[in-house]
Design an enzyme around this catalytic site. Structure first.
Site, PDB file in Angstrom:
ATOM      1  N   VAL A 109       0.834  -1.208   0.000  1.00  0.00           N
ATOM      2  CA  VAL A 109       0.000   0.000   0.000  1.00  0.00           C
ATOM      3  C   VAL A 109       0.867   1.256   0.000  1.00  0.00           C
ATOM      4  CG1 VAL A 109      -1.666   1.311   1.380  1.00  0.00           C
ATOM      5  CG2 VAL A 109      -1.932  -1.153   1.138  1.00  0.00           C
ATOM      6  N   ASP A 132      11.150   3.620   5.406  1.00  0.00           N
ATOM      7  CA  ASP A 132      11.034   2.251   5.923  1.00  0.00           C
ATOM      8  C   ASP A 132      12.265   1.987   6.780  1.00  0.00           C
ATOM      9  OD1 ASP A 132       9.197  -0.330   4.635  1.00  0.00           O
ATOM     10  OD2 ASP A 132      10.811  -0.743   6.065  1.00  0.00           O
ATOM     11  N   PHE A 144      -8.432   1.277  -1.421  1.00  0.00           N
ATOM     12  CA  PHE A 144      -9.257   0.212  -2.000  1.00  0.00           C
ATOM     13  C   PHE A 144      -8.512  -0.401  -3.184  1.00  0.00           C
ATOM     14  CE2 PHE A 144     -12.074   3.337  -0.060  1.00  0.00           C
ATOM     15  CZ  PHE A 144     -12.818   2.546   0.797  1.00  0.00           C
ATOM     16  N   PHE A 186     -17.782  -9.441  -8.849  1.00  0.00           N
ATOM     17  CA  PHE A 186     -17.601 -10.293  -7.662  1.00  0.00           C
ATOM     18  C   PHE A 186     -18.696 -11.354  -7.537  1.00  0.00           C
ATOM     19  CE2 PHE A 186     -13.888  -9.057  -5.161  1.00  0.00           C
ATOM     20  CZ  PHE A 186     -13.389  -8.137  -6.069  1.00  0.00           C
ATOM     21  N   CYS A 195      -6.247  -9.269   1.959  1.00  0.00           N
ATOM     22  CA  CYS A 195      -7.284  -8.380   2.499  1.00  0.00           C
ATOM     23  C   CYS A 195      -8.580  -9.077   2.879  1.00  0.00           C
ATOM     24  CB  CYS A 195      -7.586  -7.271   1.502  1.00  0.00           C
ATOM     25  SG  CYS A 195      -6.262  -6.074   1.393  1.00  0.00           S
TER      26      CYS A 195
HETATM   27  C1  UDX Z   1      -9.297  -6.622  -2.287  1.00  0.00           C
HETATM   28  C2  UDX Z   1     -10.268  -5.477  -2.605  1.00  0.00           C
HETATM   29  O1  UDX Z   1     -10.862  -5.709  -3.886  1.00  0.00           O
HETATM   30  C3  UDX Z   1      -9.543  -4.152  -2.563  1.00  0.00           C
HETATM   31  O2  UDX Z   1     -10.461  -3.081  -2.793  1.00  0.00           O
HETATM   32  C4  UDX Z   1      -8.896  -3.998  -1.187  1.00  0.00           C
HETATM   33  O3  UDX Z   1      -8.222  -2.793  -1.066  1.00  0.00           O
HETATM   34  C5  UDX Z   1      -7.953  -5.171  -0.910  1.00  0.00           C
HETATM   35  O4  UDX Z   1      -8.681  -6.397  -1.042  1.00  0.00           O
HETATM   36  P1  UDX Z   1      -7.404  -7.969  -3.628  1.00  0.00           P
HETATM   37  O5  UDX Z   1      -7.214  -8.758  -2.367  1.00  0.00           O
HETATM   38  O6  UDX Z   1      -6.210  -7.467  -4.333  1.00  0.00           O
HETATM   39  O7  UDX Z   1      -8.320  -6.690  -3.326  1.00  0.00           O
HETATM   40  O8  UDX Z   1      -8.202  -8.892  -4.643  1.00  0.00           O
HETATM   41  P2  UDX Z   1      -9.645  -8.990  -5.291  1.00  0.00           P
HETATM   42  O9  UDX Z   1      -9.563  -8.680  -6.732  1.00  0.00           O
HETATM   43  O10 UDX Z   1     -10.649  -8.253  -4.506  1.00  0.00           O
HETATM   44  O11 UDX Z   1      -9.899 -10.567  -5.150  1.00  0.00           O
HETATM   45  C6  UDX Z   1      -9.939 -11.192  -3.872  1.00  0.00           C
HETATM   46  C7  UDX Z   1     -10.160 -12.665  -3.989  1.00  0.00           C
HETATM   47  O12 UDX Z   1     -11.488 -12.955  -4.395  1.00  0.00           O
HETATM   48  C8  UDX Z   1      -9.269 -13.388  -4.995  1.00  0.00           C
HETATM   49  O13 UDX Z   1      -8.837 -14.601  -4.418  1.00  0.00           O
HETATM   50  C9  UDX Z   1     -10.166 -13.641  -6.183  1.00  0.00           C
HETATM   51  O14 UDX Z   1      -9.799 -14.762  -6.923  1.00  0.00           O
HETATM   52  C10 UDX Z   1     -11.502 -13.840  -5.487  1.00  0.00           C
HETATM   53  N1  UDX Z   1     -12.678 -13.539  -6.329  1.00  0.00           N
HETATM   54  C11 UDX Z   1     -12.897 -12.267  -6.729  1.00  0.00           C
HETATM   55  C12 UDX Z   1     -13.570 -14.553  -6.662  1.00  0.00           C
HETATM   56  O15 UDX Z   1     -13.390 -15.721  -6.314  1.00  0.00           O
HETATM   57  N2  UDX Z   1     -14.668 -14.227  -7.409  1.00  0.00           N
HETATM   58  C13 UDX Z   1     -14.930 -12.958  -7.814  1.00  0.00           C
HETATM   59  O16 UDX Z   1     -15.972 -12.750  -8.468  1.00  0.00           O
HETATM   60  C14 UDX Z   1     -14.013 -11.948  -7.480  1.00  0.00           C
END
Ligand code: UDX
Length: 434
Positions: free
Chosen positions: A11, A30, A152, A252, A263
């Site tokens: 981040v 850091d 985000f 999603f 996250c």
């Molecule tokens: C997430 C949030 O989207 C972001 O806004 C926040 O700041 C940090 O956490 P990230 O962890 O990078 O981001 O990944 P993201 O794209 O949200 O996917 C998270 C997980 O959900 C992944 O393992 C992905 O494969 C899974 N996923 C996502 C699904 O299984 N199905 C979906 O439809 C979307």
């Protein structure tokens, strides 16, 4: 304007590089000397598309600096972002030791008015806690403001998410701090990005509520996928039709092997913990966490059942190790879950990932790492697509079929058409489609 970012993790580094790109003078701090030396040379400790270019260019143009000297960085900055890690403790709550340590350091070095911003995902109430720590550690009375400005950023598209966010959330108590934050994000005003200006605790909660809702959406469709299998329905079509309802939206809702990453798993657990401490039950978020564990379990069982329980000594090829494409991050990756289970059954594992092999080697040194999908498939009894990297979307299936020993194909991201793959002679299994 001069700002500093304390913590050059994911981040912090994305935030620093992107603000520098906005024309702001940024010092990234850091305490890890080695990391800072590498960053000065443009070496990024993780894989994130577009970030290296941004770091190199802004360093060259003099807007982005790296240092271990927090004292000077604080002195020269009007705004100080805290972007250190908040790893989960055993009980799911966020560990705030690093945040608190940084707050003390900032306080000791503050000589004039500062805006101190939390970018790290911190439990509701942390802003006030930081305020209190700073007050207690100031060497002489100095005016300051606390702001919560949650990120985000999605791994793999973090730079894009920073440059074109859906919204910017600013939680603050003072008009002066709000004005300074707005000034910092001025380039986004030009893009008409919505700004949500609120109080500190609301801003802190927005981040957890957002990630927990996203997790819930995924777990919802994953539970529906199990039902689809039971009744012979197609989850992709169900999700598509649901997503066309403007009140639901298509994002999603992709059924798969479950959510992972740094996250969603951490923030859902932390939110439940925050609520528990206040005696508020969060039944839905709890269920989303449970459904996610269950989905990983259910699909791993699907592999074992396909072999009628006789999986010992079989060779299974894993395609994709990172928790999602375009990152080398394997934190809470479903691939680790599957590998761990299969190893317990004495399965021989071969694996390939375009970016996450090095990270996985430290967890599973005993498995065979390959240089591409085809060497994974060679003499394997089954292959499992765990991460939907682009290069797995258009595999030469005829070639794969020829080189595999047996023809089990587990597509846990639903990227292929069942009929087509079966026609080629594979024993094909996916999620929520029969
Ligand atoms: C997430 C949030 O989207 C972001 O806004 C926040 O700041 C940090 O956490 P990230 O962890 O990078 O981001 O990944 P993201 O794209 O949200 O996917 C998270 C997980 O959900 C992944 O393992 C992905 O494969 C899974 N996923 C996502 C699904 O299984 N199905 C979906 O439809 C979307």
């Amino acid at each position: 304007m001069h700002i500093s970012i304390i913590g050059t993790g994911y981040v912090g580094l994305v935030t620093g590089a992107c603000f520098a790109e906005f024309g702001i003078f940024v010092t990234c701090v850091d305490k890890d000397r080695d990391k800072i030396e590498k960053l000065k040379k443009g070496i990024i400790p993780f894989y994130e598309p577009g970030l290296e270019d941004l770091v190199k260019r802004n360093t060259k143009e003099g807007r982005l600096k790296f240092t271990t000297n927090i004292e000077k960085a604080v002195e020269n900055s009007l705004v100080i972002f805290i972007a250190v890690g908040t790893p989960p403790r055993g009980d799911g709550s966020a560990n705030l030791d690093y945040v608190e340590e940084v707050a003390k350091e900032i306080a000791k070095n503050m000589k004039s008015y500062k805006v101190i911003v939390t970018k790290s995902t911190v439990p509701v109430g942390t802003g006030f806690k930081i305020k209190d720590i700073i007050k207690r550690h100031l060497e002489k009375p100095v005016n300051f403001d606390i702001v919560s400005n949650p990120e985000f950023l999605r791994e793999g598209s973090a730079v894009e998410d920073f440059m074109r966010p859906n919204r910017v959330v600013i939680g603050a108590q003072s008009d002066q701090a709000i004005a300074i934050m707005k000034d910092l994000y001025r380039p986004l005003y030009l893009l008409e990005t919505p700004f949500v200006i609120t109080d500190i605790q609301t801003a802190e909660l927005i981040k957890y509520a957002t990630n927990s809702f996203l997790a819930t959406k995924i777990s919802f469709i994953n539970e529906i996928s199990a039902l689809c299998e039971a009744v012979g329905a197609n989850v992709n079509v169900v999700a598509k039709a649901m997503g066309l309802d403007g009140r639901i939206g298509p994002k999603f809702l992709h059924a798969g092997i479950g959510f992972g990453g740094s996250c969603l798993p951490k923030d859902t657990k932390a939110l439940v913990k925050i609520a528990e401490e206040r005696g508020v039950p969060l039944r839905i978020v709890n269920a989303a966490i449970e459904a996610n564990e269950n989905q990983k379990e259910r699909l791993t069982r699907k592999i074992m059942e396909a072999f009628n329980g006789k999986i010992e000594d079989k060779t299974i090829g894993i395609l994709g190790l990172s928790f999602k494409p375009n990152t080398d991050d394997i934190r809470e990756s479903p691939a680790l879950f599957i590998i761990n289970r299969l190893l317990k059954e004495k399965v021989k594992i071969k694996a390939y990932d375009p970016a996450a092999i090095e990270n996985t080697k430290s967890v599973f040194p005993q498995i065979i790492y390959c240089s591409d999908a085809y060497s994974v498939a060679k003499e394997a009894d089954g292959i499992v697509i765990v991460t939907e990297w682009n290069q797995f979307r258009n595999l030469d299936l005829n070639k794969i079929k020829k080189i595999m020993r047996d023809k089990f194909f587990f597509d846990f991201r639903n990227i292929y058409e069942p009929e087509k793959v079966r026609q080629l002679g594979f024993k094909y299994f996916s999620v929520g489609r029969v």
